[in-house]
Motif scaffolding. Structure first.
Motif, PDB file in Angstrom:
ATOM      1  N   UNK A   3     -51.135   5.452   0.836  1.00 40.61           N
ATOM      2  CA  UNK A   3     -51.944   6.647   0.597  1.00 40.61           C
ATOM      3  C   UNK A   3     -51.936   7.525   1.836  1.00 40.61           C
ATOM      4  N   UNK A   4     -52.345   8.775   1.633  1.00 42.77           N
ATOM      5  CA  UNK A   4     -52.601   9.711   2.722  1.00 42.77           C
ATOM      6  C   UNK A   4     -54.097  10.008   2.718  1.00 42.77           C
ATOM      7  N   UNK A   5     -54.688  10.004   3.897  1.00 40.83           N
ATOM      8  CA  UNK A   5     -56.115  10.295   3.972  1.00 40.83           C
ATOM      9  C   UNK A   5     -56.351  11.549   4.795  1.00 40.83           C
ATOM     10  N   UNK A   6     -57.145  12.446   4.235  1.00 43.62           N
ATOM     11  CA  UNK A   6     -57.491  13.722   4.832  1.00 43.62           C
ATOM     12  C   UNK A   6     -59.002  13.842   4.733  1.00 43.62           C
ATOM     13  N   UNK A   7     -59.658  14.611   5.590  1.00 47.72           N
ATOM     14  CA  UNK A   7     -61.128  14.723   5.499  1.00 47.72           C
ATOM     15  C   UNK A   7     -61.627  15.171   4.133  1.00 47.72           C
ATOM     16  N   UNK A   8     -60.802  15.916   3.391  1.00 49.48           N
ATOM     17  CA  UNK A   8     -61.269  16.424   2.094  1.00 49.48           C
ATOM     18  C   UNK A   8     -60.597  15.757   0.903  1.00 49.48           C
ATOM     19  N   UNK A   9     -59.556  14.963   1.128  1.00 56.63           N
ATOM     20  CA  UNK A   9     -58.839  14.366   0.010  1.00 56.63           C
ATOM     21  C   UNK A   9     -58.301  12.989   0.384  1.00 56.63           C
ATOM     22  N   UNK A  10     -58.171  12.148  -0.631  1.00 59.26           N
ATOM     23  CA  UNK A  10     -57.388  10.918  -0.539  1.00 59.26           C
ATOM     24  C   UNK A  10     -56.287  11.052  -1.575  1.00 59.26           C
ATOM     25  N   UNK A  11     -55.055  10.873  -1.157  1.00 65.38           N
ATOM     26  CA  UNK A  11     -53.919  11.053  -2.054  1.00 65.38           C
ATOM     27  C   UNK A  11     -53.057   9.807  -2.057  1.00 65.38           C
ATOM     28  N   UNK A  12     -52.787   9.279  -3.239  1.00 65.69           N
ATOM     29  CA  UNK A  12     -51.969   8.081  -3.379  1.00 65.69           C
ATOM     30  C   UNK A  12     -50.502   8.476  -3.403  1.00 65.69           C
ATOM     31  N   UNK A  13     -49.675   7.717  -2.698  1.00 66.74           N
ATOM     32  CA  UNK A  13     -48.240   7.971  -2.650  1.00 66.74           C
ATOM     33  C   UNK A  13     -47.545   7.284  -3.826  1.00 66.74           C
ATOM     34  N   UNK A  14     -46.254   7.602  -4.052  1.00 60.62           N
ATOM     35  CA  UNK A  14     -45.526   6.864  -5.096  1.00 60.62           C
ATOM     36  C   UNK A  14     -45.561   5.355  -4.876  1.00 60.62           C
TER      37      UNK A  14
END
Length: 492
Positions: free
Chosen positions: A450-461
């Protein structure tokens, strides 16, 4: 921004829709990463068809709690409903099966069961205030599961549908599905199903190889499956789903590719590829399976990875975990539009409604409560004979449960979590509420899940292939029962 509070941040440069498109693209790099991580998996993870999961349901959940839930559901009218009907009967036993089923060839038992099913519907509808023609609640999604729903003879199926039509309004634009056994249907039965209002069928295949079929006691010639699917298309069914299982006795990667060859000849709209869990101490029929014939863990992993690679190369969209769909299927469109959800049938297009469960062992989700019916016919019949709803156990969700269910659902279905949106909806400070969870996510981020950002969590392939492990981070009950390991849950 980066720093001590966000040690593993990646720039969030795309829209949520673009993030979803990236997350659902399962390329060779993701599959290679999945292979590399498989050896570090350590334990099983829930499927999260509900949160809290069904193992948290308890018997201290009286009929009065269900009645209160139905009252709250009635007050929410005219919101549409979702229905699940459990038909437990099968003509013969499949050795791999872990469903709540009754093996019999006595169709007198199913006739009696229909009598009680109709009575249960009437009790629920009366409580909802939905017994009159002008007060029937709309149904956007219905599903008949089992067992084998097509065990019922035509007159029994007509009686069940007549009871549904009496108390509810099945919307024609909704999704109305039934699980069929191709060995129990012919053209006349397929015509009946379409005339009854079903617009989607789901059929079990598991594997087309004769030796595998013999070993699991489910001999199902390819022609029977082909004929059922061709009939469904000829009759205008909107979608055909096919279930496969990997990890069965005598399966190999090459043999399963042969099964996929035949599946792709039929091009079902949806394909589910489930992992076989060998638990003979829980499911007695599995004791008849030769353990020595089961594929080794490395072979089983090869089957899974090659299946994902093959199906996505052939144009199927990887929905998540064990689900695939053609790009124009409602499931793929729901994912693309951010409308995908989870319910007890897995990924779904219409899962945001209260779900009523009818029949033995069925589960419902009503006004923030989970409700499961009695698991045996004797208990189910006894409750209805006493004019009581056949509740055996359930669970009433807390505010924290609703929060975590939403977080898990967003990550599993849409692959991205909008943190400010969650904070506004639940009036929380996300970083404070989930401080421990975020630390665990950072560990997963180092391995590219995953990628973690202060406003979002995004799952990778890659993370999509291990999405249950990411979801487990937010499972408070799992965390309280035992420490959540910092690596991965076994999905093969």
């Amino acid at each position: 921004m980066s720093g001590p509070d966000f040690p593993f941040l990646f720039p969030f440069q795309s829209s949520p829709a673009a993030a979803l498109a990236d997350m659902t693209r399962i390329d060779r790099d993701a599959l290679a990463g999945f292979r590399a991580l498989a050896g570090r998996m350590d334990g099983n993870g829930p499927r999260y068809t509900s949160y809290p999961t069904a193992d948290r349901f308890h018997a201290d959940f009286p009929e009065a709690a269900y009645l209160a839930a139905l009252d709250d559901c009635a007050a929410a009218a005219p919101a549409p409903l979702s229905l699940y009907l459990h038909i437990p009967f099968c003509d013969n036993i499949c050795y791999y099966c872990g469903c709540n089923k009754i093996i019999t060839r006595d169709h007198g038992r199913s006739s009696q069961y229909v009598d009680y099913l109709v009575r249960e519907m009437a009790l629920v509808a009366r409580r909802l205030g939905a017994s009159g023609a002008g007060t029937k609640r709309a149904v956007m999604q219905s599903h008949w599961g089992g067992g084998t729903p097509t065990f019922l003879d035509p007159s029994e199926m007509q009686r069940v549908m007549a009871a549904l039509d009496k108390h509810f309004k099945l919307l024609p634009e909704g999704e109305h599905a039934i699980e069929i056994d191709p060995r129990t249907v012919d053209d006349a039965r397929m015509v009946l199903l379409r005339n009854l209002g079903f617009n989607r069928i789901s059929l079990g295949v598991q594997d087309f190889h004769p030796e595998v079929q013999q070993a699991i006691h489910r001999v199902q010639p390819f022609a029977q499956t082909r004929d059922a699917i061709f009939a469904a298309r000829r009759l205008g069914f909107r979608s055909v789903s096919m279930d496969l299982i990997y990890g069965l006795p005598h399966q190999t990667t090459d043999r399963f590719q042969e099964t996929l060859d035949r599946v792709l000849m039929l091009m079902p709209n949806r394909i589910s590829v489930y992992s076989y869990a060998h638990l003979p101490h829980i499911f007695k029929p599995q004791r008849r399976i030769d353990t020595a014939a089961l594929p080794a863990p490395a072979e089983k992993l090869d089957i899974l990875v090659s299946t994902i690679e093959r199906l996505t190369a052939e144009g199927y969209v990887y929905i998540g975990m064990d689900h695939f769909a053609l790009p124009d299927d409602d499931l793929a469109l729901a994912q693309r539009d951010g409308r995908l959800q989870r319910n007890f049938q897995g990924y779904a297009t219409h899962a945001g409604y209260d779900q009523l469960g009818f029949g033995v062992s069925s589960i419902g989700s009503v006004a923030g409560r989970y409700v499961q019916n009695a698991r045996t016919l004797d208990d189910y019949y006894a409750a209805l004979d006493a004019n009581r709803l056949p509740v055996s156990r359930g669970f009433e969700m807390s505010a924290d449960d609703h929060l975590r269910k939403t977080v898990i659902g967003e990550l599993m279905c849409n692959g991205t979590l909008d943190i400010p949106q969650i904070e506004a909806r639940f009036d929380i400070d996300f970083a404070d509420t989930f401080r421990t969870e975020l630390n665990d996510l950072d560990t997963l981020a180092t391995d590219g899940l995953l990628h973690r950002h202060p406003t979002h969590i995004t799952i990778t392939p890659l993370g999509r292939l291990l999405v249950r492990r990411i979801a487990m981070v937010f499972d408070r009950y799992l965390r309280e029962a035992e420490p959540v390991p910092l690596r991965y849950s076994r999905v093969v």
